[in-house]
Design an enzyme around this catalytic site. Sequence first.
Site, PDB file in Angstrom:
ATOM      1  N   SER A  10      -4.970  -6.309  -1.919  1.00 25.67           N
ATOM      2  CA  SER A  10      -5.674  -5.069  -1.591  1.00 25.67           C
ATOM      3  C   SER A  10      -5.613  -4.115  -2.776  1.00 25.67           C
ATOM      4  O   SER A  10      -4.533  -3.690  -3.191  1.00 25.67           O
ATOM      5  CB  SER A  10      -5.037  -4.405  -0.367  1.00 25.67           C
ATOM      6  OG  SER A  10      -5.500  -3.077  -0.268  1.00 25.67           O
ATOM      7  N   HIS A  34      -9.372  -7.689  -1.438  1.00 28.85           N
ATOM      8  CA  HIS A  34      -9.495  -6.903  -0.211  1.00 28.85           C
ATOM      9  C   HIS A  34      -9.787  -5.444  -0.583  1.00 28.85           C
ATOM     10  O   HIS A  34      -9.032  -4.831  -1.337  1.00 28.85           O
ATOM     11  CB  HIS A  34      -8.181  -7.019   0.572  1.00 28.85           C
ATOM     12  CG  HIS A  34      -8.175  -6.358   1.911  1.00 28.85           C
ATOM     13  ND1 HIS A  34      -8.692  -6.955   3.035  1.00 28.85           N
ATOM     14  CD2 HIS A  34      -7.695  -5.157   2.311  1.00 28.85           C
ATOM     15  CE1 HIS A  34      -8.522  -6.155   4.080  1.00 28.85           C
ATOM     16  NE2 HIS A  34      -7.921  -5.046   3.663  1.00 28.85           N
ATOM     17  N   ASP A  36     -10.383  -1.741   0.862  1.00 25.17           N
ATOM     18  CA  ASP A  36     -10.181  -0.867   2.021  1.00 25.17           C
ATOM     19  C   ASP A  36     -11.064   0.367   1.932  1.00 25.17           C
ATOM     20  O   ASP A  36     -10.858   1.223   1.076  1.00 25.17           O
ATOM     21  CB  ASP A  36      -8.711  -0.440   2.093  1.00 25.17           C
ATOM     22  CG  ASP A  36      -7.805  -1.598   2.488  1.00 25.17           C
ATOM     23  OD1 ASP A  36      -8.014  -2.154   3.580  1.00 25.17           O
ATOM     24  OD2 ASP A  36      -6.899  -1.940   1.702  1.00 25.17           O
ATOM     25  N   MET A  38     -12.122   3.712   3.704  1.00 22.13           N
ATOM     26  CA  MET A  38     -11.645   4.665   4.728  1.00 22.13           C
ATOM     27  C   MET A  38     -12.443   5.955   4.629  1.00 22.13           C
ATOM     28  O   MET A  38     -12.742   6.424   3.524  1.00 22.13           O
ATOM     29  CB  MET A  38     -10.169   4.973   4.513  1.00 22.13           C
ATOM     30  CG  MET A  38      -9.266   3.753   4.424  1.00 22.13           C
ATOM     31  SD  MET A  38      -7.536   4.237   4.438  1.00 22.13           S
ATOM     32  CE  MET A  38      -6.744   2.694   3.943  1.00 22.13           C
ATOM     33  N   HIS A  67     -12.869  -4.258   4.149  1.00 21.86           N
ATOM     34  CA  HIS A  67     -12.245  -3.835   5.402  1.00 21.86           C
ATOM     35  C   HIS A  67     -12.678  -2.395   5.675  1.00 21.86           C
ATOM     36  O   HIS A  67     -12.186  -1.465   5.042  1.00 21.86           O
ATOM     37  CB  HIS A  67     -10.718  -3.952   5.251  1.00 21.86           C
ATOM     38  CG  HIS A  67      -9.951  -3.495   6.446  1.00 21.86           C
ATOM     39  ND1 HIS A  67      -8.573  -3.280   6.428  1.00 21.86           N
ATOM     40  CD2 HIS A  67     -10.333  -3.217   7.717  1.00 21.86           C
ATOM     41  CE1 HIS A  67      -8.168  -2.894   7.613  1.00 21.86           C
ATOM     42  NE2 HIS A  67      -9.217  -2.832   8.418  1.00 21.86           N
ATOM     43  N   MET A  69     -12.591   0.779   7.541  1.00 20.22           N
ATOM     44  CA  MET A  69     -11.871   1.638   8.496  1.00 20.22           C
ATOM     45  C   MET A  69     -12.682   2.920   8.612  1.00 20.22           C
ATOM     46  O   MET A  69     -12.295   3.980   8.117  1.00 20.22           O
ATOM     47  CB  MET A  69     -10.446   1.894   7.990  1.00 20.22           C
ATOM     48  CG  MET A  69      -9.543   0.676   8.200  1.00 20.22           C
ATOM     49  SD  MET A  69      -8.097   0.707   7.142  1.00 20.22           S
ATOM     50  CE  MET A  69      -8.825   0.012   5.668  1.00 20.22           C
ATOM     51  N   MET A 138      -4.136  -6.072  12.460  1.00 21.43           N
ATOM     52  CA  MET A 138      -3.336  -5.113  11.699  1.00 21.43           C
ATOM     53  C   MET A 138      -1.863  -5.308  12.054  1.00 21.43           C
ATOM     54  O   MET A 138      -1.510  -5.338  13.237  1.00 21.43           O
ATOM     55  CB  MET A 138      -3.739  -3.672  12.036  1.00 21.43           C
ATOM     56  CG  MET A 138      -5.137  -3.254  11.605  1.00 21.43           C
ATOM     57  SD  MET A 138      -5.514  -3.441   9.853  1.00 21.43           S
ATOM     58  CE  MET A 138      -4.256  -2.427   9.067  1.00 21.43           C
ATOM     59  N   ASP A 176      -2.891  -7.934   8.008  1.00 22.16           N
ATOM     60  CA  ASP A 176      -3.005  -6.847   7.026  1.00 22.16           C
ATOM     61  C   ASP A 176      -1.969  -5.782   7.327  1.00 22.16           C
ATOM     62  O   ASP A 176      -1.984  -5.174   8.395  1.00 22.16           O
ATOM     63  CB  ASP A 176      -4.428  -6.264   7.112  1.00 22.16           C
ATOM     64  CG  ASP A 176      -4.694  -5.196   6.061  1.00 22.16           C
ATOM     65  OD1 ASP A 176      -3.816  -4.929   5.216  1.00 22.16           O
ATOM     66  OD2 ASP A 176      -5.802  -4.621   6.103  1.00 22.16           O
TER      67      ASP A 176
HETATM   68  C1  DX5 Z   1      -4.140  -0.153   5.311  1.00 27.01           C
HETATM   69  C2  DX5 Z   1      -4.974  -1.222   4.670  1.00 27.01           C
HETATM   70  C3  DX5 Z   1      -4.232  -2.296   3.983  1.00 27.01           C
HETATM   71  C4  DX5 Z   1      -3.275  -1.870   2.903  1.00 27.01           C
HETATM   72  C5  DX5 Z   1      -2.114  -2.799   2.979  1.00 27.01           C
HETATM   73  O1  DX5 Z   1      -4.809   0.445   6.362  1.00 27.01           O
HETATM   74  O2  DX5 Z   1      -5.827  -1.837   5.606  1.00 27.01           O
HETATM   75  O3  DX5 Z   1      -5.135  -3.285   3.486  1.00 27.01           O
HETATM   76  O4  DX5 Z   1      -3.800  -1.916   1.618  1.00 27.01           O
HETATM   77  O5  DX5 Z   1      -1.154  -2.360   2.105  1.00 27.01           O
HETATM   78  P1  DX5 Z   1       0.304  -3.021   2.057  1.00 27.01           P
HETATM   79  O6  DX5 Z   1       0.117  -4.458   1.717  1.00 27.01           O
HETATM   80  O7  DX5 Z   1       0.952  -2.239   0.978  1.00 27.01           O
HETATM   81  O8  DX5 Z   1       0.924  -2.825   3.404  1.00 27.01           O
HETATM   82 ZN    ZN Z   2      -7.016  -3.501   4.811  1.00 28.69          ZN
END
Ligand code: DX5
Ligand code: ZN
Length: 225
Positions: A10, A34, A36, A38, A67, A69, A138, A176
């Site tokens: 990620s 990956h 993210d 948001m 991903h 969010m 998650m 994740d």
């Molecule tokens: C958080 C993200 C993850 C995040 C995971 O909401 O969806 O993808 O990057 O980070 P780590 O691996 O540090 O927990």
């Molecule tokens: Zn993620």
Amino acid sequence: MESSPIIAPSILAADFAHLADAVHDIEGAADWVHVDVMDNHFVPNLTIGLPVVQSLRKATTIPFDVHLMIADPERWAPGYAEAGAYNVTFHAEACDDPVALAKTLRAAGAKAGLAIDRDTPVEPYLELLPYVDTVLIMTIKAGFGGQKFLPEMLDKVRDVRRRITAKNLEVRLEVDGGIAVDTIEQAAEAGADAFVAGTAVYGAEDPAEAIRKLRALAARADVRA
Ligand code: DX5
Ligand code: ZN
């Protein structure tokens, strides 16, 4: 069905001023990158959106695992498929008709993923598995990297794995949050076959080496579905 583990670093844990370098650092080692997204609505955090994904897409050949969010994924998700994402995952909690959105994403040329956040039970979604390509469980509360892995989430992974096996489905089961050398084996044993890792990869001195270590640990796990 045996499938070799996917490791998806990620970039949330990378340096946002040098994202192209961050993806180059994992080329030849990572299966997916990956991303993210948001929106400060569905989750309190705010990261990057479509323009950054479009630019970064040109900087690497590694498949993008986006991903989302975000609220209102029906409106925004197809743009990521059109931008060339390999897989676009949206949250069950944010979507009224996951089957319809999955269909739209597939028509736009991407795989479709359904994400289940920490406080959402998986049972109501098991019957949707034939309509998606990826299920993302998650193992933290969505919103921030660097949180502690929640082993109790693995019951959901077991439930999904059982259903995939029972129905002989071709669905990737992704976890994740908090995935690292001390947690990846238990996630793999529960039935996960795709692993997001932010801090464990980009917090390491050698990200490519960290990926190889994670993959080896996932591959040796004994799945008891
Ligand atoms: C958080 C993200 C993850 C995040 C995971 O909401 O969806 O993808 O990057 O980070 P780590 O691996 O540090 O927990
Ligand atoms: Zn993620």
